[in-house]
Structure formats: C-alpha cells, structure tokens
Design an enzyme around this catalytic site. Structure first.
Site, PDB file in Angstrom:
ATOM      1  CE  LYS A 102      -4.215  -1.961   1.957  1.00  0.00           C
ATOM      2  NZ  LYS A 102      -5.226  -1.916   2.992  1.00  0.00           N
ATOM      3  CG  ASN A 104      -7.839   0.549  -0.943  1.00  0.00           C
ATOM      4  OD1 ASN A 104      -8.117   1.602  -1.516  1.00  0.00           O
ATOM      5  ND2 ASN A 104      -8.758  -0.248  -0.454  1.00  0.00           N
ATOM      6  CB  ALA A 144      -1.352   4.267  15.439  1.00  0.00           C
ATOM      7  N   GLY A 145      -1.908   2.003  12.584  1.00  0.00           N
ATOM      8  CA  GLY A 145      -1.266   1.552  11.359  1.00  0.00           C
ATOM      9  C   GLY A 145      -1.973   2.104  10.127  1.00  0.00           C
ATOM     10  N   GLY A 146      -1.765   1.429   9.006  1.00  0.00           N
ATOM     11  CA  GLY A 146      -2.296   1.899   7.724  1.00  0.00           C
ATOM     12  C   GLY A 146      -3.817   2.009   7.709  1.00  0.00           C
ATOM     13  NE  ARG A 159       2.242  -3.498  20.019  1.00  0.00           N
ATOM     14  CZ  ARG A 159       2.445  -4.562  19.255  1.00  0.00           C
ATOM     15  NH1 ARG A 159       2.160  -5.761  19.730  1.00  0.00           N
ATOM     16  NH2 ARG A 159       2.904  -4.450  18.031  1.00  0.00           N
ATOM     17  N   GLY A 172     -15.060  -7.055   9.979  1.00  0.00           N
ATOM     18  CA  GLY A 172     -14.744  -6.165   8.860  1.00  0.00           C
ATOM     19  C   GLY A 172     -15.175  -6.642   7.486  1.00  0.00           C
TER      20      GLY A 172
HETATM   21  P1  NDP Z   1      -0.514  -2.315  10.344  1.00  0.00           P
HETATM   22  O1  NDP Z   1       0.459  -3.439  10.317  1.00  0.00           O
HETATM   23  O2  NDP Z   1      -0.252  -1.079   9.562  1.00  0.00           O
HETATM   24  O3  NDP Z   1      -0.728  -1.853  11.893  1.00  0.00           O
HETATM   25  C1  NDP Z   1      -0.897  -2.810  12.896  1.00  0.00           C
HETATM   26  C2  NDP Z   1      -1.400  -2.155  14.170  1.00  0.00           C
HETATM   27  O4  NDP Z   1      -1.752  -3.177  15.100  1.00  0.00           O
HETATM   28  C3  NDP Z   1      -0.376  -1.253  14.860  1.00  0.00           C
HETATM   29  O5  NDP Z   1      -1.050  -0.152  15.415  1.00  0.00           O
HETATM   30  C4  NDP Z   1       0.188  -2.175  15.953  1.00  0.00           C
HETATM   31  O6  NDP Z   1       0.658  -1.473  17.100  1.00  0.00           O
HETATM   32  C5  NDP Z   1      -1.068  -2.944  16.326  1.00  0.00           C
HETATM   33  N1  NDP Z   1      -0.818  -4.246  16.967  1.00  0.00           N
HETATM   34  C6  NDP Z   1      -0.292  -5.355  16.392  1.00  0.00           C
HETATM   35  N2  NDP Z   1      -0.291  -6.382  17.285  1.00  0.00           N
HETATM   36  C7  NDP Z   1      -0.831  -5.905  18.434  1.00  0.00           C
HETATM   37  C8  NDP Z   1      -1.107  -6.487  19.713  1.00  0.00           C
HETATM   38  N3  NDP Z   1      -0.815  -7.763  19.995  1.00  0.00           N
HETATM   39  N4  NDP Z   1      -1.695  -5.703  20.656  1.00  0.00           N
HETATM   40  C9  NDP Z   1      -1.997  -4.429  20.386  1.00  0.00           C
HETATM   41  N5  NDP Z   1      -1.746  -3.810  19.209  1.00  0.00           N
HETATM   42  C10 NDP Z   1      -1.178  -4.541  18.241  1.00  0.00           C
HETATM   43  O7  NDP Z   1      -1.916  -2.967   9.941  1.00  0.00           O
HETATM   44  P2  NDP Z   1      -3.158  -2.264   9.223  1.00  0.00           P
HETATM   45  O8  NDP Z   1      -3.441  -0.974   9.909  1.00  0.00           O
HETATM   46  O9  NDP Z   1      -2.966  -2.268   7.766  1.00  0.00           O
HETATM   47  O10 NDP Z   1      -4.340  -3.309   9.516  1.00  0.00           O
HETATM   48  C11 NDP Z   1      -4.844  -3.492  10.838  1.00  0.00           C
HETATM   49  C12 NDP Z   1      -5.865  -4.612  10.805  1.00  0.00           C
HETATM   50  O11 NDP Z   1      -7.009  -4.221  10.053  1.00  0.00           O
HETATM   51  C13 NDP Z   1      -5.313  -5.886  10.142  1.00  0.00           C
HETATM   52  O12 NDP Z   1      -5.537  -6.949  11.006  1.00  0.00           O
HETATM   53  C14 NDP Z   1      -6.109  -6.047   8.877  1.00  0.00           C
HETATM   54  O13 NDP Z   1      -6.442  -7.404   8.644  1.00  0.00           O
HETATM   55  C15 NDP Z   1      -7.379  -5.231   9.140  1.00  0.00           C
HETATM   56  N6  NDP Z   1      -7.884  -4.597   7.924  1.00  0.00           N
HETATM   57  C16 NDP Z   1      -9.135  -4.944   7.482  1.00  0.00           C
HETATM   58  C17 NDP Z   1      -9.647  -4.378   6.340  1.00  0.00           C
HETATM   59  C18 NDP Z   1     -11.016  -4.767   5.870  1.00  0.00           C
HETATM   60  O14 NDP Z   1     -11.364  -4.440   4.730  1.00  0.00           O
HETATM   61  N7  NDP Z   1     -11.826  -5.385   6.693  1.00  0.00           N
HETATM   62  C19 NDP Z   1      -8.880  -3.416   5.537  1.00  0.00           C
HETATM   63  C20 NDP Z   1      -7.583  -3.086   6.115  1.00  0.00           C
HETATM   64  C21 NDP Z   1      -7.113  -3.693   7.251  1.00  0.00           C
HETATM   65  P3  NDP Z   1       2.167  -0.917  17.189  1.00  0.00           P
HETATM   66  O15 NDP Z   1       2.178   0.386  16.432  1.00  0.00           O
HETATM   67  O16 NDP Z   1       2.413  -0.727  18.635  1.00  0.00           O
HETATM   68  O17 NDP Z   1       3.060  -1.950  16.561  1.00  0.00           O
END
Ligand code: NDP
Length: 273
Positions: free
Chosen positions: A66, A87, A128-130, A152, A239
């Site tokens: 992405k 996307n 706070a990811g994508g 986190r 989702g």
């Molecule tokens: P990213 O990899 O960009 O971000 C992951 C996030 O999850 C970060 O904020 C990370 O925190 C946090 N994280 C990971 N593991 C843990 C844990 N054990 N406890 C707490 N926080 C955690 O992912 P995306 O933002 O791209 O996607 C997030 C989720 O959304 C994915 O699971 C994906 O499957 C889902 N998604 C669903 C969509 C849909 O159409 N339904 C579309 C896009 C995403 P830290 O910053 O501290 O590492």
C-alpha cells in the site's frame, strides 16, 4: 473487449477481492475480468507496469504494497494523500491515479449497513497503522464529538492525531490512558486478532457503547469482540462489510456504476459465534 482489473499483494491466495468484484460485475452486467496477482516482494512497480502495459485498467493493492503504490502513483486523491497509503489504482494513459477507499468503506458499513450514525458520537479507534491512517479523514468528516486513537506504541497515536488535528476533534494516547474513558463506538484496527491476541484496553471503554467493530474479518468472535460482548455491547461486527464497501467504492471509481453490496456481504459473512 473485456476490461482487465486485478488485486496485487503478497501473499494473495487468501484474497476475496476476485469473488467480490466478480459478483459486482455479474450484478451490473459489466464486461470485466478481475484476477489476483502475487506481486514479487522486490518488484512491485514492475508488476504494476506490466499489468498496465498489457491493457489493465485498474488494480486493488493490499499488504505489503500500500505504501509502494502511493509512491508509484503519478496523481493522488486527497484521501490517499493524507493516509500516505493507497489501496486502489486507476490507469489513464501515462497517469496512475491513486485513492484509498478503506476508510470510506468502513464508515459506509457502520452508518449504512449497521445503522449507527457517527455524528456527535465518542469514537475510539485502537491501532495506528495503515488502516487507521486511511480511516481518519472519513471519520472526521462525519463530525464525531470525539475521535480518540489509542495504540500499543502511544507515540504513533499522538503523532497521527497531531497530523490530523486541523481536521476535527482528534486525540491520540496509549492503551493505559483509556482508564475511566467511555465511548459510543469502539473499533479494533490493530492486527492483534490475527494472532488471537487482545489489545490491552480496559473493559470500561465499552460501558454504554452501542457498537464494537473488529476490522479483521472471518475469524468469528475474536478476543476483542468477546470482551465487548461480555461488557454488554449490544451490536458486534467484523470487517467483512468494510471489505465489500471499499470494493464497491473502487468499482464505482473504475466503472461509473454502483453495485449492491448487501447480497455480497451476506454471502461472505462468517457468523460471529
Ligand atoms: P498495520 O500493520 O499497519 O498496523 C498494525 C497495528 O496493530 C499497529 O497499530 C500495531 O501497534 C497494532 N498491533 C499489532 N499487534 C498488536 C497487539 N498484539 N496488541 C496491540 N496492538 C497490536 O496494519 P493495518 O493498519 O494495515 O491493519 C490493521 C488490521 O485491520 C489488520 O488486522 C487487517 O487485517 C485489518 N484490515 C481490514 C480491512 C477490511 O477491509 N476489513 C482493511 C484493512 C485492514 P504498534 O504500532 O504498537 O506496533
């Protein structure tokens, strides 16, 4: 002539996008072929150019590409620009247009399909990811009373909130700062559920909430949804609706025709048990 589209990611075999766009095409009688492409990890741009040069009209982009899709684009719509990720791509001559429909797909699912208006609500976004980056502008456009991002790694949430502060009432914090806070809508946009883990949030965030939403789909009752259920949240969702709604937005962008999402969501829903 049949117009070609594809979703590109790595891995890609799990992708539901060909199924969703195939259903949309059938429903709207659009002559398209939509396939899944495994992009080489060290050759994303080459794979996109090859697809376009062979007559491709547009692509969906999923993990881990992405950000690279954002860089590759010649033109970006505002949502993609602010999210820093894309996307969906559309090819027009030499131009590669980029948009990001994840956030609008999520907001449409919450408001249209689940019937929960966001205006005036207190909304908590975990992560706070994508996915969160893409969601912020569409969420703020609905004018919630408060939008709190908790992560986190707290610094990522506070930096993200600061970057969007001119767009509405938004703050960022760590999970520990949520003690005593209550929200109307709580969303898990972390990837914790992919490993059956629970973000370390206090159960009190769910007190009085009307909706708990898990962005991960097809996994049934995740630890996050179970915590919400035990706290008495009346409405739980995963989702799948977001996935289908973002696909519908891309379909409209490419084809100028809006498909019906409800039958496709119904077909793909895994019961939350
Ligand atoms: P990213 O990899 O960009 O971000 C992951 C996030 O999850 C970060 O904020 C990370 O925190 C946090 N994280 C990971 N593991 C843990 C844990 N054990 N406890 C707490 N926080 C955690 O992912 P995306 O933002 O791209 O996607 C997030 C989720 O959304 C994915 O699971 C994906 O499957 C889902 N998604 C669903 C969509 C849909 O159409 N339904 C579309 C896009 C995403 P830290 O910053 O501290 O590492």
């Amino acid at each position: 002539m049949t117009d070609r589209y594809a979703v590109i990611g790595n891995p890609i075999s799990h992708s539901k996008s060909p199924l969703i766009h195939g259903a949309f095409a059938q429903q709207t009688a659009q002559d398209i072929a939509y396939t899944a492409l495994e992009g080489p990890l060290d050759g994303f741009a080459g794979a996109v150019h090859a697809f376009r040069d062979a007559g491709g009209r547009g692509m969906n982009v999923t993990a881990p590409f992405k950000l690279q899709a954002f860089t590759l684009a010649t033109d970006r719509l505002e949502r993609a620009e602010l999210a820093g990720a894309t996307n969906a791509l559309k090819f027009e001559g030499d131009r590669i247009w980029a948009d990001n429909f994840d956030g609008v797909g999520l907001v449409n699912d919450i408001q249209r399909n689940l019937g929960v208006a966001l205006v005036g609500k207190r909304v908590l976004l975990l992560g706070a990811g994508g996915a969160v980056r893409g969601a912020l502008l569409p969420f703020l456009a609905e004018q919630p009373a408060a939008l709190v991002i908790a992560n986190r790694t707290a610094e990522k949430a506070t930096a993200l909130a600061a970057a969007f502060s001119g767009r509405g009432r938004i703050t960022g914090c760590g999970f520990g700062d949520l003690a005593g806070e209550r929200f109307d809508v709580v969303l898990n946009a972390t990837s914790a559920s992919l490993k059956a883990e629970l973000p370390a949030v206090p159960a009190s965030v769910f007190t009085g909430a009307v909706l708990a939403y898990e962005l991960v789909y097809g996994k049934g009752l995740t630890p996050f949804l179970r915590l919400a259920q035990n706290a008495g949240v009346p409405r739980l969702a995963d989702g799948v609706g977001m996935l289908v709604e973002q696909a519908a937005e891309a379909f409209v962008w490419w084809r100028g025709v809006r498909p019906e999402t409800a039958p496709v969501i119904a077909r793909m829903t895994v019961p939350l048990v």
